[in-house]
Write a protein that holds these residues in place. Structure first.
Motif, PDB file in Angstrom:
ATOM      1  N   MET A 144       0.834  -1.192   0.000  1.00  0.00           N
ATOM      2  CA  MET A 144       0.000   0.000   0.000  1.00  0.00           C
ATOM      3  C   MET A 144       0.875   1.249   0.000  1.00  0.00           C
ATOM      4  SD  MET A 144      -3.384   0.628   2.365  1.00  0.00           S
ATOM      5  CE  MET A 144      -3.718  -1.124   2.301  1.00  0.00           C
ATOM      6  N   THR A 145       1.581   1.440  -1.132  1.00  0.00           N
ATOM      7  CA  THR A 145       2.430   2.607  -1.305  1.00  0.00           C
ATOM      8  C   THR A 145       1.650   3.717  -2.018  1.00  0.00           C
ATOM      9  OG1 THR A 145       3.276   1.799  -3.425  1.00  0.00           O
ATOM     10  CG2 THR A 145       4.472   1.140  -1.436  1.00  0.00           C
ATOM     11  N   ALA A 146       2.232   4.909  -1.996  1.00  0.00           N
ATOM     12  CA  ALA A 146       1.572   6.034  -2.666  1.00  0.00           C
ATOM     13  C   ALA A 146       1.450   5.781  -4.169  1.00  0.00           C
ATOM     14  CB  ALA A 146       2.358   7.321  -2.404  1.00  0.00           C
ATOM     15  N   GLU A 147       2.465   5.155  -4.751  1.00  0.00           N
ATOM     16  CA  GLU A 147       2.425   4.880  -6.185  1.00  0.00           C
ATOM     17  C   GLU A 147       1.307   3.903  -6.534  1.00  0.00           C
ATOM     18  OE1 GLU A 147       5.386   3.190  -9.733  1.00  0.00           O
ATOM     19  OE2 GLU A 147       6.105   3.424  -7.655  1.00  0.00           O
ATOM     20  N   ASN A 148       1.160   2.842  -5.744  1.00  0.00           N
ATOM     21  CA  ASN A 148       0.107   1.863  -6.011  1.00  0.00           C
ATOM     22  C   ASN A 148      -1.281   2.439  -5.744  1.00  0.00           C
ATOM     23  OD1 ASN A 148       1.952  -0.129  -6.766  1.00  0.00           O
ATOM     24  ND2 ASN A 148       2.150  -0.893  -4.668  1.00  0.00           N
ATOM     25  N   LEU A 149      -1.394   3.295  -4.744  1.00  0.00           N
ATOM     26  CA  LEU A 149      -2.671   3.953  -4.490  1.00  0.00           C
ATOM     27  C   LEU A 149      -3.040   4.892  -5.630  1.00  0.00           C
ATOM     28  CD1 LEU A 149      -2.353   4.750  -0.664  1.00  0.00           C
ATOM     29  CD2 LEU A 149      -3.939   3.121  -1.725  1.00  0.00           C
ATOM     30  N   ASN A 150      -2.051   5.596  -6.164  1.00  0.00           N
ATOM     31  CA  ASN A 150      -2.311   6.483  -7.304  1.00  0.00           C
ATOM     32  C   ASN A 150      -2.733   5.700  -8.542  1.00  0.00           C
ATOM     33  OD1 ASN A 150      -1.736   8.830  -5.899  1.00  0.00           O
ATOM     34  ND2 ASN A 150       0.448   8.767  -6.415  1.00  0.00           N
ATOM     35  N   ALA A 151      -2.188   4.487  -8.700  1.00  0.00           N
ATOM     36  CA  ALA A 151      -2.566   3.657  -9.850  1.00  0.00           C
ATOM     37  C   ALA A 151      -4.029   3.257  -9.801  1.00  0.00           C
ATOM     38  CB  ALA A 151      -1.684   2.419  -9.903  1.00  0.00           C
ATOM     39  N   ALA A 152      -4.589   3.158  -8.605  1.00  0.00           N
ATOM     40  CA  ALA A 152      -6.000   2.802  -8.456  1.00  0.00           C
ATOM     41  C   ALA A 152      -6.898   4.023  -8.325  1.00  0.00           C
ATOM     42  CB  ALA A 152      -6.184   1.911  -7.229  1.00  0.00           C
ATOM     43  N   SER A 153      -6.334   5.219  -8.406  1.00  0.00           N
ATOM     44  CA  SER A 153      -7.093   6.451  -8.157  1.00  0.00           C
ATOM     45  C   SER A 153      -7.194   7.277  -9.424  1.00  0.00           C
ATOM     46  CB  SER A 153      -6.417   7.272  -7.052  1.00  0.00           C
ATOM     47  OG  SER A 153      -6.186   6.507  -5.895  1.00  0.00           O
ATOM     48  N   SER A 154      -7.974   8.331  -9.322  1.00  0.00           N
ATOM     49  CA  SER A 154      -7.978   9.411 -10.307  1.00  0.00           C
ATOM     50  C   SER A 154      -7.753  10.709  -9.546  1.00  0.00           C
ATOM     51  CB  SER A 154      -9.298   9.458 -11.078  1.00  0.00           C
ATOM     52  OG  SER A 154     -10.349   9.882 -10.236  1.00  0.00           O
ATOM     53  N   THR A 155      -7.585  11.800 -10.284  1.00  0.00           N
ATOM     54  CA  THR A 155      -7.316  13.068  -9.616  1.00  0.00           C
ATOM     55  C   THR A 155      -8.478  13.499  -8.729  1.00  0.00           C
ATOM     56  OG1 THR A 155      -5.930  13.728 -11.491  1.00  0.00           O
ATOM     57  CG2 THR A 155      -6.667  15.469 -10.004  1.00  0.00           C
ATOM     58  N   SER A 156      -9.699  13.311  -9.217  1.00  0.00           N
ATOM     59  CA  SER A 156     -10.872  13.765  -8.468  1.00  0.00           C
ATOM     60  C   SER A 156     -11.383  12.734  -7.473  1.00  0.00           C
ATOM     61  CB  SER A 156     -11.998  14.133  -9.436  1.00  0.00           C
ATOM     62  OG  SER A 156     -12.336  13.023 -10.251  1.00  0.00           O
ATOM     63  N   ILE A 157     -11.062  11.440  -7.670  1.00  0.00           N
ATOM     64  CA  ILE A 157     -11.490  10.391  -6.738  1.00  0.00           C
ATOM     65  C   ILE A 157     -10.253   9.625  -6.280  1.00  0.00           C
ATOM     66  CG2 ILE A 157     -12.998   8.402  -6.361  1.00  0.00           C
ATOM     67  CD1 ILE A 157     -14.777   9.342  -8.534  1.00  0.00           C
ATOM     68  N   PRO A 158      -9.549  10.093  -5.271  1.00  0.00           N
ATOM     69  CA  PRO A 158      -8.381   9.356  -4.769  1.00  0.00           C
ATOM     70  C   PRO A 158      -8.813   8.158  -3.926  1.00  0.00           C
ATOM     71  CG  PRO A 158      -8.705  11.350  -3.490  1.00  0.00           C
ATOM     72  CD  PRO A 158      -9.735  11.389  -4.583  1.00  0.00           C
ATOM     73  N   VAL A 159      -8.118   7.059  -4.069  1.00  0.00           N
ATOM     74  CA  VAL A 159      -8.341   5.869  -3.247  1.00  0.00           C
ATOM     75  C   VAL A 159      -7.315   5.908  -2.121  1.00  0.00           C
ATOM     76  CG1 VAL A 159      -8.359   3.348  -3.182  1.00  0.00           C
ATOM     77  CG2 VAL A 159      -9.255   4.554  -5.176  1.00  0.00           C
ATOM     78  N   THR A 160      -7.792   6.096  -0.905  1.00  0.00           N
ATOM     79  CA  THR A 160      -6.904   6.250   0.247  1.00  0.00           C
ATOM     80  C   THR A 160      -6.720   4.909   0.960  1.00  0.00           C
ATOM     81  OG1 THR A 160      -8.744   6.798   1.701  1.00  0.00           O
ATOM     82  CG2 THR A 160      -7.689   8.624   0.532  1.00  0.00           C
ATOM     83  N   ARG A 161      -5.808   4.919   1.944  1.00  0.00           N
ATOM     84  CA  ARG A 161      -5.577   3.720   2.744  1.00  0.00           C
ATOM     85  C   ARG A 161      -6.848   3.322   3.504  1.00  0.00           C
ATOM     86  NH1 ARG A 161      -0.025   2.687   3.829  1.00  0.00           N
ATOM     87  NH2 ARG A 161       1.338   4.182   2.767  1.00  0.00           N
ATOM     88  N   GLY A 162      -7.572   4.328   3.990  1.00  0.00           N
ATOM     89  CA  GLY A 162      -8.784   4.039   4.720  1.00  0.00           C
ATOM     90  C   GLY A 162      -9.827   3.326   3.880  1.00  0.00           C
TER      91      GLY A 162
END
Length: 452
Positions: free
Chosen positions: A311-329
């Motif tokens: 659960m790194t920032a890079e992997n979280l960004n890969a699952a996110s978009s700019t307007s809908i970020p996927v956070t650790r929570g």
């Protein structure tokens, strides 16, 4: 035995969670939904309609209109000969019998001798040549008028050729002050000289690069938004980008152009005499791009859920978009969710939709900037095409918005009503008191029996 069964069940659940399936969301694939109200409150399975589509093939049109400067093919010599020989109307209608006698005289006597020997015949032929010239000029003027009317109807098919002719005339007059010679030179050249395009280069002519309106304008807009020359094809690295709006999404103008042409299609124009004037390619729209983004986002999200990806920032960004970020929570909550598969797919579909819409809006801004490039802005034909493409893209975005809103409204209609009524019945059933069906039965059991 129980431990073995639990271990097998745990392995099976992990295997099913790690399966990277990008199929459309299927509620029945994981059994009954734990929280049906959650499913329908978010609008059902996927955010919008998704599906794949291939790139469309290019279609060449305009072969029949390739001679855009048709009036330049008119020949004065042939007109004069046909007029004097009676092959076409004009002078023949004035003095048919005299023209027949003049044909032999013209063939055997020079003009000066003819004037001395037969002044009347010489004057007659001179008037015939004048009449033929007038008829030629009138016919050419009529041809030009018809070409202008055809340009109004055919639009870009004839308009680009007329633009090439006008630019060629301007260049020719700078070196050839003789008006007649300049016109003849331009008519002989036709549209082979092309037109001035992005960056001030000639395009569309013989041996020149075709005019690709959508792609070229998008590249120009990409460079202008990054404060570079309009024709710069080089990439922009992350250090140079410095959190720029466009270069963070597309690293090169070619990438931005590829996205634009895939979504909107392409309209290619050429002005050379022996080539097709218009080549078009239809775009696939935004839905296939949403499907492709959904596949990538779901794969990245499932990797975080099953633990195959840290659960790194890079992997979280890969699952996110700019307007809908996927956070650790969010990931932690989904890991504890009993209906993980359904909600993860729904989240991936919304993130994919947001990602594609962000790129689409950015593409609109890029094309608007490209239309302000001086050589494009001075070309009304190109500006009209870009405005139409921008309108089409806006309509595509509005269709997706309508699709999303419609799904949410429909999902909250009958399904939510049914679920709410079922919950109400369950709540009411808990408050019902089941009394004794026989009055005083307890007292009868407690009282001693009497002998009858």
């Amino acid at each position: 035995m129980k431990l073995t069964t639990c271990a097998i069940g745990l392995l099976c659940s992990l295997a099913s969670a790690s399966a990277l399936s990008a199929d459309p969301i299927n509620v029945s694939s994981s059994g009954s939904v734990i929280g049906d109200d959650v499913l329908y409150s978010v609008g059902g399975g996927s955010a919008v309609t998704m599906g794949s589509a291939g790139n469309m093939d290019s279609i060449s049109v305009g072969g029949g209109w390739s001679n855009n400067l048709v009036c330049g093919n008119m020949n004065l010599s042939n007109t004069l000969e046909n007029q004097l020989n009676g092959a076409t109307a004009g002078f023949q209608n004035i003095m048919t019998s005299v023209v027949q006698n003049a044909t032999g005289a013209v063939a055997s006597l020079p003009a000066l001798i003819l004037q001395r020997s037969n002044p009347a015949l010489y004057n007659l032929i001179t008037n015939g040549i004048l009449q033929a010239r007038l008829d030629f000029d009138r016919s050419k003027g009529t041809c030009r008028a018809m070409a202008n009317r055809m340009a109004d109807i055919a639009g870009e098919q004839m308009g680009w050729g007329q633009l090439a002719e006008g630019q060629a005339m301007g260049k020719t007059l700078t070196t050839t002050p003789d008006a007649v010679a300049a016109v003849q030179q331009v008519e002989a050249q036709g549209g082979n000289g092309g037109v001035t395009w992005v960056g001030g280069n000639q395009a569309g002519g013989s041996g020149q690069k075709p005019i690709q309106i959508v792609g070229d304008v998008t590249k120009a807009g990409y460079n202008l938004l990054n404060n570079r020359p309009a024709g710069d094809p080089s990439a922009i690295n992350k250090d140079t980008c410095k959190n720029g709006l466009v270069c963070n999404v597309w690293s090169t103008p070619a990438e931005a152009s590829a996205f634009a042409t895939r979504v909107l299609g392409e309209k290619q124009q050429q002005t050379c005499n022996d080539c097709p004037k218009t080549v078009t390619a239809a775009g696939v729209g935004l839905i296939p791009l949403i499907q492709e983004a959904y596949d990538k986002k779901l794969e990245a999200l499932q990797g975080l859920l099953n633990g195959t990806k840290p659960m790194t920032a890079e992997n979280l960004n890969a699952a996110s978009s700019t307007s809908i970020p996927v956070t650790r929570g969010v990931v932690k909550a989904l890991q504890d969710e009993r209906d993980q598969d359904l909600l993860a797919k729904r989240l991936a579909s919304e993130v994919a939709l947001a990602d594609v819409l962000e790129k689409s809006l950015l593409l609109q801004r890029t094309m608007l900037a490209g239309s302000k490039e001086p050589n494009v802005a001075a070309n009304n034909l190109a500006v009209q095409t870009i405005n139409q493409q921008s309108t089409d893209l806006q309509q595509e975005i509005q269709n997706l918005k309508l699709d999303l809103e419609m799904r949410q409204q429909l999902a909250k209609n009958s399904p939510m009503t049914i679920i709410e009524r079922e919950k109400a019945r369950a709540e009411n059933s808990r408050g019902v008191f089941h009394g004794d069906p026989e009055t005083g039965r307890l007292n009868q059991l407690q009282s001693p029996k009497t002998n009858q």
